[in-house]
Enzyme design. Structure first.
Site, PDB file in Angstrom:
ATOM      1  CG  HIS A  88      -2.162  -0.913   0.979  1.00  0.00           C
ATOM      2  ND1 HIS A  88      -3.414  -0.630   1.446  1.00  0.00           N
ATOM      3  CD2 HIS A  88      -2.259  -2.106   0.327  1.00  0.00           C
ATOM      4  CE1 HIS A  88      -4.251  -1.606   1.091  1.00  0.00           C
ATOM      5  NE2 HIS A  88      -3.569  -2.516   0.420  1.00  0.00           N
ATOM      6  CG  ASP A  89       5.219   3.190   1.258  1.00  0.00           C
ATOM      7  OD1 ASP A  89       4.761   4.341   1.088  1.00  0.00           O
ATOM      8  OD2 ASP A  89       6.429   2.965   1.449  1.00  0.00           O
ATOM      9  N   GLY A 106       4.813   5.853  -5.108  1.00  0.00           N
ATOM     10  CA  GLY A 106       6.030   5.058  -4.981  1.00  0.00           C
ATOM     11  C   GLY A 106       6.307   4.663  -3.537  1.00  0.00           C
ATOM     12  CB  THR A 165       0.016 -17.699   0.642  1.00  0.00           C
ATOM     13  OG1 THR A 165       0.158 -19.006   1.181  1.00  0.00           O
ATOM     14  CG2 THR A 165       1.264 -16.902   1.038  1.00  0.00           C
TER      15      THR A 165
END
Ligand code: HEM
Ligand code: NAG
Ligand code: NAG
Length: 333
Positions: A65-66, A71, A192
């Protein structure tokens, strides 16, 4: 003019003119300033995992999410400061995101050993690698040298994909970041481990896409298991494991689940079940071959970790990941 000496001077001058974000990331970036960095991070993440089996999942999600918003610049960690910082944490895709407390613990440990040296963006990147490794996944050398931005971009959180996104939308959002179908399938393999709140998939259980029926690409037995999990009364919102088979292990089970129609989110199952999609064969390949998945996952993580902020954004090595530095001593990326 034209002499080798002159050429050398020009090359050196050009190198000196590179601003930090244009400089290539390097695995040796902290080799002299914080050589023990990986071990420091390893200790804190291992400790966090003792009391929170989702610690690893939370950290890699924060890195993702960063990187998708301006970027990989640590911008997601900045908290709201009215009129100054419009926090990305208030963007809908980041609602309820967790793990910032673990990042603060890692940062505190790193600051006490190597003060003022390691950026929060790099801490997210290396924590993700160590999280994957400690959960049974591959080990790789993480390119380092990111800087932390002095701004957040809340509107930019619309770059992040949503759980009910169709394959077309998922591909577009990844392509916008320079990531292709293979990267999309490999990086989705991070589902996962970790959990999702039921609100992100409950539409699939009963009234999928306003059809009055469950999602036809959801296995009925798995569907009943999910219904049971989500009906359980809890103090917090109910959550389901992304991978019902090995919920805390980083392995290829995610892809085997997709092949047996046991993807948790619509966005997961779309990768396998969308008719005539190029992603179906990639899912099958990873389901059959864990080495192929691990190899591609490493490549795609490095690619995602290379996403750069737009030029001209003020940057620094933040001392507190939640806030920009008080002293206005910073570089321009
Ligand atoms: C492909 C599009 C993706 C979508 C639509 C998506 C969506 C979501 C959603 C809705 C959740 C549950 C959040 C919650 O309950 O609060 C989640 C959790 C998670 N996501 Fe993704 N995600 C995507 C890709 C990725 C990628 C690329 C990574 C990392 C490389 C990632 C890592 C994770 C992890 C580890 C969790 C579990 C976090 C936890 O247990 O707290 N996801 N994702
Ligand atoms: C915020 O993100 C959006 C979407 O990526 C981008 O178009 C915009 O230029 C960014 N704004 C700033 C100030 O970086
Ligand atoms: C949802 O329904 C709309 C309208 O019937 C349809 O165009 C779309 O393809 C459906 N989406 C999925 C994921 O089935």
């Amino acid at each position: 003019m034209g002499s080798p000496k002159m050429a050398a001077i020009i090359v050196v001058a050009a190198l000196l003119m590179l601003s930090p974000s244009q400089a290539q990331l390097s695995p040796f970036f902290y080799a002299t300033t914080c050589p023990q960095l990986p071990f420091l991070v390893l200790n804190v993440v291992a400790q966090a995992l003792e009391t929170d089996d989702r610690a690893a999942a939370k950290l890699i999600r924060l890195h993702f999410h960063d990187c998708f918003v301006n970027g990989c610049d640590g911008s997601i960690l900045l908290v709201d400061v009215p009129g100054v910082i419009d926090s990305e944490l208030n963007g809908p895709p980041n609602e309820g995101i967790q793990g910032m407390d673990i990042v603060d613990n890692i940062k505190a440990t790193v600051e006490s050993a190597c003060p003022g040296v390691v950026s929060c963006a790099d801490i997210l990147a290396i924590s993700s690698q160590i999280s994957v490794f400690l959960s049974g996944g591959p080990i790789w050398v993480v390119p380092m040298g990111r800087k932390d931005s002095r701004i957040a971009n809340r509107t930019g959180t619309s770059n992040l994909p949503g759980p009910s996104e169709t394959l077309v939308g998922l591909k577009r959002k990844f392509r916008d970041q320079g990531l292709d179908s293979t990267d999309l399938v490999a990086l989705s393999g991070a589902h996962t481990f970790g959990k999702s709140r039921c609100m992100f998939f409950s539409d699939r259980l009963d009234n999928f896409n306003q059809t009055g029926r469950p999602d036809p690409t959801l296995d009925p037995i798995y569907r009943e298991q999910l219904r049971t999990v989500c009906a359980t009364q809890q103090t917090q919102q109910p959550r389901a494991n992304f991978d019902p088979v090995t919920p805390t292990r980083f392995d290829k089970a995610y892809y085997n689940n997709l092949v047996s129609l046991r993807g948790l989110l619509q966005s997961d199952q779309e990768l396998f079940s969308t008719p005539r999609a190029d992603t179906t064969a990639i899912v099958r390949n990873f389901a059959a071959n864990e080495r192929a998945f691990f190899k591609q996952f490493v490549k795609s993580m490095i690619k995602m970790g290379n996403l750069k902020p737009p030029p001209g954004i003020a940057s620094e090595v933040r001392l507190d990941c939640k806030r920009v530095n008080p002293v206005r001593a910073y570089d321009v990326m």
